[in-house]
Write a protein that holds these residues in place. Structure first.
Motif, PDB file in Angstrom:
ATOM      1  N   GLY A   1       0.890  -0.935   0.127  1.00 20.82           N
ATOM      2  CA  GLY A   1      -0.222  -0.024  -0.101  1.00 20.82           C
ATOM      3  C   GLY A   1       0.933   1.248  -0.084  1.00 20.82           C
ATOM      4  N   ILE A   2       0.427   2.262  -0.798  1.00 21.12           N
ATOM      5  CA  ILE A   2       0.989   3.520  -0.842  1.00 21.12           C
ATOM      6  C   ILE A   2       0.546   4.767  -0.088  1.00 21.12           C
ATOM      7  CG2 ILE A   2       1.715   5.605  -2.304  1.00 21.12           C
ATOM      8  CD1 ILE A   2       2.043   3.279  -4.615  1.00 21.12           C
ATOM      9  N   THR A   3      -0.739   4.624   0.121  1.00 26.18           N
ATOM     10  CA  THR A   3      -1.426   5.666   1.145  1.00 26.18           C
ATOM     11  C   THR A   3      -2.182   5.221   2.347  1.00 26.18           C
ATOM     12  OG1 THR A   3      -3.581   5.169  -0.244  1.00 26.18           O
ATOM     13  CG2 THR A   3      -2.024   6.865  -1.068  1.00 26.18           C
ATOM     14  N   ALA A   4      -2.135   3.879   2.596  1.00 25.97           N
ATOM     15  CA  ALA A   4      -2.562   3.282   3.807  1.00 25.97           C
ATOM     16  C   ALA A   4      -1.886   2.255   4.402  1.00 25.97           C
ATOM     17  CB  ALA A   4      -3.930   2.845   3.537  1.00 25.97           C
TER      18      ALA A   4
ATOM     19  N   GLU B   1      -3.879  12.593   2.319  1.00 22.74           N
ATOM     20  CA  GLU B   1      -4.920  13.367   1.961  1.00 22.74           C
ATOM     21  C   GLU B   1      -6.141  12.814   1.409  1.00 22.74           C
ATOM     22  OE1 GLU B   1      -3.501  16.392  -0.565  1.00 22.74           O
ATOM     23  OE2 GLU B   1      -1.578  16.609   0.255  1.00 22.74           O
ATOM     24  N   HIS B   2      -7.298  13.467   1.438  1.00 25.09           N
ATOM     25  CA  HIS B   2      -8.717  12.815   0.878  1.00 25.09           C
ATOM     26  C   HIS B   2      -8.964  11.650   1.745  1.00 25.09           C
ATOM     27  CE1 HIS B   2      -7.990  16.242  -1.579  1.00 25.09           C
ATOM     28  NE2 HIS B   2      -6.859  15.572  -2.272  1.00 25.09           N
ATOM     29  N   ALA B   3      -8.510  11.317   2.904  1.00 28.58           N
ATOM     30  CA  ALA B   3      -8.632  10.029   3.526  1.00 28.58           C
ATOM     31  C   ALA B   3     -10.197   9.498   3.420  1.00 28.58           C
ATOM     32  CB  ALA B   3      -8.106   9.679   4.754  1.00 28.58           C
ATOM     33  N   GLU B   4     -11.200  10.663   4.012  1.00 32.39           N
ATOM     34  CA  GLU B   4     -12.415  10.673   4.199  1.00 32.39           C
ATOM     35  C   GLU B   4     -13.270  10.280   3.004  1.00 32.39           C
ATOM     36  OE1 GLU B   4     -16.514  13.181   5.832  1.00 32.39           O
ATOM     37  OE2 GLU B   4     -14.384  13.728   6.112  1.00 32.39           O
TER      38      GLU B   4
ATOM     39  N   GLU C   1      -8.056   6.173  15.880  1.00 32.89           N
ATOM     40  CA  GLU C   1      -7.104   7.140  15.638  1.00 32.89           C
ATOM     41  C   GLU C   1      -7.074   7.837  14.469  1.00 32.89           C
ATOM     42  OE1 GLU C   1      -5.872   4.679  19.201  1.00 32.89           O
ATOM     43  OE2 GLU C   1      -6.564   4.351  17.070  1.00 32.89           O
ATOM     44  N   HIS C   2      -7.127   7.012  13.339  1.00 37.25           N
ATOM     45  CA  HIS C   2      -7.182   7.621  11.860  1.00 37.25           C
ATOM     46  C   HIS C   2      -8.471   6.797  11.199  1.00 37.25           C
ATOM     47  CE1 HIS C   2      -3.122   9.019  12.746  1.00 37.25           C
ATOM     48  NE2 HIS C   2      -2.809   7.967  13.295  1.00 37.25           N
TER      49      HIS C   2
ATOM     50  N   ASP D   1      -8.453  -2.420  -3.143  1.00 41.58           N
ATOM     51  CA  ASP D   1      -8.080  -1.182  -2.950  1.00 41.58           C
ATOM     52  C   ASP D   1      -9.242  -0.422  -3.819  1.00 41.58           C
ATOM     53  OD1 ASP D   1      -7.222   1.372  -2.758  1.00 41.58           O
ATOM     54  OD2 ASP D   1      -5.271   1.064  -3.509  1.00 41.58           O
ATOM     55  N   TRP D   2     -10.444  -0.356  -3.647  1.00 47.24           N
ATOM     56  CA  TRP D   2     -11.415   0.597  -4.436  1.00 47.24           C
ATOM     57  C   TRP D   2     -11.716   1.894  -3.904  1.00 47.24           C
ATOM     58  CZ3 TRP D   2     -13.840  -2.129  -8.294  1.00 47.24           C
ATOM     59  CH2 TRP D   2     -13.638  -3.739  -8.407  1.00 47.24           C
ATOM     60  N   ALA D   3     -10.537   2.351  -3.300  1.00 47.33           N
ATOM     61  CA  ALA D   3     -10.691   3.644  -2.777  1.00 47.33           C
ATOM     62  C   ALA D   3     -10.887   4.953  -3.597  1.00 47.33           C
ATOM     63  CB  ALA D   3      -9.732   4.030  -1.701  1.00 47.33           C
ATOM     64  N   THR D   4     -10.613   4.756  -5.096  1.00 48.78           N
ATOM     65  CA  THR D   4     -10.659   5.757  -5.927  1.00 48.78           C
ATOM     66  C   THR D   4     -11.805   5.459  -7.076  1.00 48.78           C
ATOM     67  OG1 THR D   4      -8.588   4.940  -7.092  1.00 48.78           O
ATOM     68  CG2 THR D   4      -8.189   6.547  -5.553  1.00 48.78           C
ATOM     69  N   THR D   5     -12.562   4.672  -6.726  1.00 51.39           N
ATOM     70  CA  THR D   5     -13.857   4.426  -7.857  1.00 51.39           C
ATOM     71  C   THR D   5     -14.188   5.669  -8.538  1.00 51.39           C
ATOM     72  OG1 THR D   5     -15.291   4.281  -6.069  1.00 51.39           O
ATOM     73  CG2 THR D   5     -14.311   2.214  -6.798  1.00 51.39           C
TER      74      THR D   5
END
Length: 318
Positions: free
Chosen positions: A38-41, A67-70, A104-105, A217-221
């Protein structure tokens, strides 16, 4: 690749409490493993044990300083909910905390899929058609509620020309994406589909054809042109295995029943746009590949492959 932690203590206290609330009353976390790639998480596999001795596995994704985690976690939760009613092999959603109200995150808990990522050159010939078939199946989905429109990952002004690259070729490539995007018919996109996000069945003692067991990794659908997803996987394959594999993936996608832009000029626009986006993040992309065993893929080696791929795209007749 994984790193084994002996206990659940590797999970932060608030997040650990949140996870425990979503387990059955007779279950507890036995061990955790840090999953690399993983790169962002931060990604961990949690082995869950029950009183009767049975076990199961879950996956915890935690976005730390991202950034843009939510937004990413909302997208992933929505996508996993949608995919439960399809034949696409994806994790099942257990719980999500996009705003870090309980953890926490920002975090997401989902089921664990069997299988492993394969980034080796060996066997690419057999895997590429499977990747293409899987991506075509994703694009065939028709969600009742569309995800938000795709976001471009680079601009003409932020492209980083690699050291030693032909300035004229790269200037011409940058000029390609200065133009407005070609018209397209929107489709449901994974938006980060590549070999690092696809799981294959573990090798058996006897030779067996490769088989996809999951897509993660469906976080950018997003909603956008199929060409964009195809271009992204093509660039990854070109950097992992060589420039020719980027072109071969687009061919395999069409052979699998996928539909690309009607004109060669439009196709090249999306191919070049995605390839140039990698110019800004070569180091972050190549690092997990090296951790996964492709130690020869140094930042410089990947830059050289990117240069070769962009040159190939710009010199291939349209």
């Amino acid at each position: 690749m994984t790193h084994h932690d002996e206990t659940a203590s590797a999970v932060r206290p608030l997040t650990l409490s949140w996870v425990n609330r979503h387990l059955k009353t007779d279950e507890r976390i036995l061990t955790t493993e840090t999953l690399h790639g993983g790169i962002t998480a931060e990604i961990r596999k949690l082995t869950i044990g029950a009183r009767d001795g049975g076990t199961r596995a879950l996956v915890l994704r935690t976005f730390v300083n991202a950034e843009h985690a939510e937004d990413s976690l909302h997208r992933e939760a929505d996508a996993l909910t949608l995919l439960t009613e399809t034949a696409v092999p994806a994790p099942a959603l257990i719980a999500a905390d996009p705003t870090a109200a309980h953890c926490e995150h920002p975090s997401l808990l989902m089921t664990h899929l069997a299988g492993r990522t394969i980034l080796d050159d060996e066997g690419a010939e057999a895997r590429v058609p499977l990747l293409a078939r899987q991506l075509a199946a994703i694009h065939a989905l028709r969600p009742t509620e569309r995800p938000r429109t795709y976001t471009a990952w680079t601009t003409a002004d932020t492209v980083v020309t690699p050291k030693g690259a032909d300035a004229t070729t790269w200037a011409a490539a940058i000029d390609v994406i200065r133009k407005p995007p070609p018209p397209y018919e929107g489709r449901f996109l994974h938006r980060d589909f590549h070999p690092g996000n696809v799981l294959f069945a573990a090798r058996s003692p006897s030779p067996a054809p490769p088989r996809i067991t999951g897509v993660v990794d469906w976080a950018t659908t997003s909603w956008g042109p199929t060409d964009l997803d195809v271009a992204h996987c093509s660039t990854n394959l070109a950097l992992l295995h060589g420039p020719e594999w980027g072109l071969r993936f687009a061919e395999a996608y069409e052979e699998a029943g996928g539909t690309l832009a009607a004109t060669a000029h439009a196709r090249r626009y999306w191919q070049v746009r995605d390839a140039l986006a990698f110019s800004e993040e070569v180091a972050s992309v190549s690092q997990p590949w090296r951790k996964a065993g492709r130690t020869e893929l140094t930042t410089r080696a990947v830059e050289e492959r990117l240069d070769a791929y962009v040159t190939t795209l710009m010199t291939t007749p349209t």
